[in-house]
Design an enzyme around this catalytic site. Sequence first.
Site, PDB file in Angstrom:
ATOM      1  N   THR A  38       0.852  -1.193   0.000  1.00 48.87           N
ATOM      2  CA  THR A  38       0.000   0.000   0.000  1.00 48.87           C
ATOM      3  C   THR A  38       0.882   1.235   0.000  1.00 48.87           C
ATOM      4  OG1 THR A  38      -1.899  -1.062   1.014  1.00 48.87           O
ATOM      5  CG2 THR A  38      -1.637   1.296   1.448  1.00 48.87           C
ATOM      6  N   HIS A 193      -7.139 -10.935  -1.420  1.00 45.97           N
ATOM      7  CA  HIS A 193      -6.532 -10.515  -0.151  1.00 45.97           C
ATOM      8  C   HIS A 193      -7.396 -11.038   0.993  1.00 45.97           C
ATOM      9  CE1 HIS A 193      -4.443  -8.437   2.893  1.00 45.97           C
ATOM     10  NE2 HIS A 193      -4.340  -7.239   2.355  1.00 45.97           N
ATOM     11  N   ASN A 196      -4.285 -10.101   6.985  1.00 48.13           N
ATOM     12  CA  ASN A 196      -4.044  -8.826   7.672  1.00 48.13           C
ATOM     13  C   ASN A 196      -5.271  -8.159   8.281  1.00 48.13           C
ATOM     14  OD1 ASN A 196      -1.401  -9.188   7.139  1.00 48.13           O
ATOM     15  ND2 ASN A 196      -1.267  -7.716   5.448  1.00 48.13           N
ATOM     16  N   TYR A 198      -8.401  -7.822   7.269  1.00 46.30           N
ATOM     17  CA  TYR A 198      -9.432  -7.192   6.439  1.00 46.30           C
ATOM     18  C   TYR A 198     -10.668  -8.108   6.343  1.00 46.30           C
ATOM     19  CZ  TYR A 198      -5.634  -4.017   5.863  1.00 46.30           C
ATOM     20  OH  TYR A 198      -4.624  -3.143   6.144  1.00 46.30           O
ATOM     21  N   ASN A 253      -4.227  -5.288  12.723  1.00 43.96           N
ATOM     22  CA  ASN A 253      -5.644  -4.908  12.661  1.00 43.96           C
ATOM     23  C   ASN A 253      -6.494  -5.672  13.667  1.00 43.96           C
ATOM     24  OD1 ASN A 253      -5.538  -2.812  10.767  1.00 43.96           O
ATOM     25  ND2 ASN A 253      -5.438  -4.270   9.061  1.00 43.96           N
TER      26      ASN A 253
HETATM   27  C1  8OZ Z   1      -0.128  -1.148   5.524  1.00 48.43           C
HETATM   28  C2  8OZ Z   1      -0.831   0.027   5.441  1.00 48.43           C
HETATM   29  C3  8OZ Z   1      -2.026   0.047   4.792  1.00 48.43           C
HETATM   30  C4  8OZ Z   1      -2.550  -1.108   4.242  1.00 48.43           C
HETATM   31  C5  8OZ Z   1      -2.144  -4.845   4.324  1.00 48.43           C
HETATM   32  C6  8OZ Z   1      -3.103  -3.488   2.611  1.00 48.43           C
HETATM   33  O1  8OZ Z   1      -1.732  -4.898   5.478  1.00 48.43           O
HETATM   34  C7  8OZ Z   1      -2.396  -3.524   3.713  1.00 48.43           C
HETATM   35  C8  8OZ Z   1      -1.840  -2.290   4.331  1.00 48.43           C
HETATM   36  C9  8OZ Z   1      -0.623  -2.291   4.975  1.00 48.43           C
HETATM   37  O2  8OZ Z   1      -2.396  -5.853   3.684  1.00 48.43           O
END
Ligand code: 8OZ
Length: 385
Positions: A38, A193, A196, A198, A253
């Site tokens: 990112t 994806h 992480n 999400y 996260n």
């Molecule tokens: C760092 C900052 C913003 C997004 C990920 C898409 O962790 C990210 C991400 C990483 O997969």
Amino acid sequence: MTLSNTSSLPTTPEERLFQPVRLGRYTLPYRIVMAPLTRSRAHQPGNTPSHLNALYYAQRASAALIVSEATQVSMQGQGYAWTPGIHSREQIDGWRNVTNTVHEAGGLIFMQLWHVGRISHPALQPDNMLPVAPSAIKPSGEAFIENKNGKGEMVPFVTPRALQIEEIPYIVRQYVRGAKNALISGFDGVEIHSANGYLLDQFINSHTNRRNDEYGGSVENRARLLLEIVDAAIEIWGADRVGVRLSPLGTFNDISDDNPEATFGYIAEKLNDYPLAYLHVINPAAAALESGATPDPAALRMLKLIREKFHGTLILAGGFDRETAEAWLQQDKADLIAFGRKFLANPDLPERFRTRAHLNAADQTTFYGGSAEGYTDYTSLAQEL
Ligand code: 8OZ
């Protein structure tokens, strides 16, 4: 990319990093992948890839495979300021320019399809609505938004809205549209994806998924949305151009699971049902590998479990340098190694590895947002002469 493209990079036979490998439909000349990164530099308004973004990727076209930065499949799927999307006409045009430029430079590029779920904020959502998630559980931490002065700002996360079961097909359709748009944008494949913390990872991990319908509870249920999206992507691309990214044991996260070995062991095994191009795993031992510390035994067990359960091509990302990448390939812990910060700072990373050249250091202060500085101004060896 075919084997004929290796002429500029003669290989040393004993080096695994520089041996060819199959990845779905493609044969890659070596095993060095550019990890998804990112960078929050999409053109505004509209989160559209620009000529600067095309230059950045083309500079890195000597990666055996580039995985694009995470790209939201919808406005609802956005969680950070200035990240690119793949849901508008302008974004498709911008990405087509990126893929053309990368292909002209001899590269291969997959798009990473992204929905952030609860890792967002009303300021980034259509009509300032609440972010959506499997369950209404607020993540700890802060979202990165654009403030009234056009600057990046961290603001506390909010409690997301739990998706109704009737909305789940709409989530799948967002990925379908993203996958189709990636195809017409000229990508060589897509990576889902599911890492992480999400949306898909929120469904997978027990602490973020408190549902008691067929998308929550058992690991079969928690993996259902990912597998439906894998099915849908395969219909568009064929399994041999679809990859999946997972982050077992990841805590980024505010994510966690009661029984990660059962959860990720099941998913890794289940993914054998599809002859996927690859599985891409974020190394749970990344921090230890990078610092030289002794890795957590749970991380090593997880890596072994994934390698045993999943029978296809495995990419590992996180904490590697040339030596550790080579060692792990030799020990057959993975088939390819992805590099993030090292590729960010070294557009010609494979050539630097091959010649054992020094590496540029990555400048953290220019990771997210801004323009060419810290983005397209890292030098290649040729430029240093
Ligand atoms: C760092 C900052 C913003 C997004 C990920 C898409 O962790 C990210 C991400 C990483 O997969």
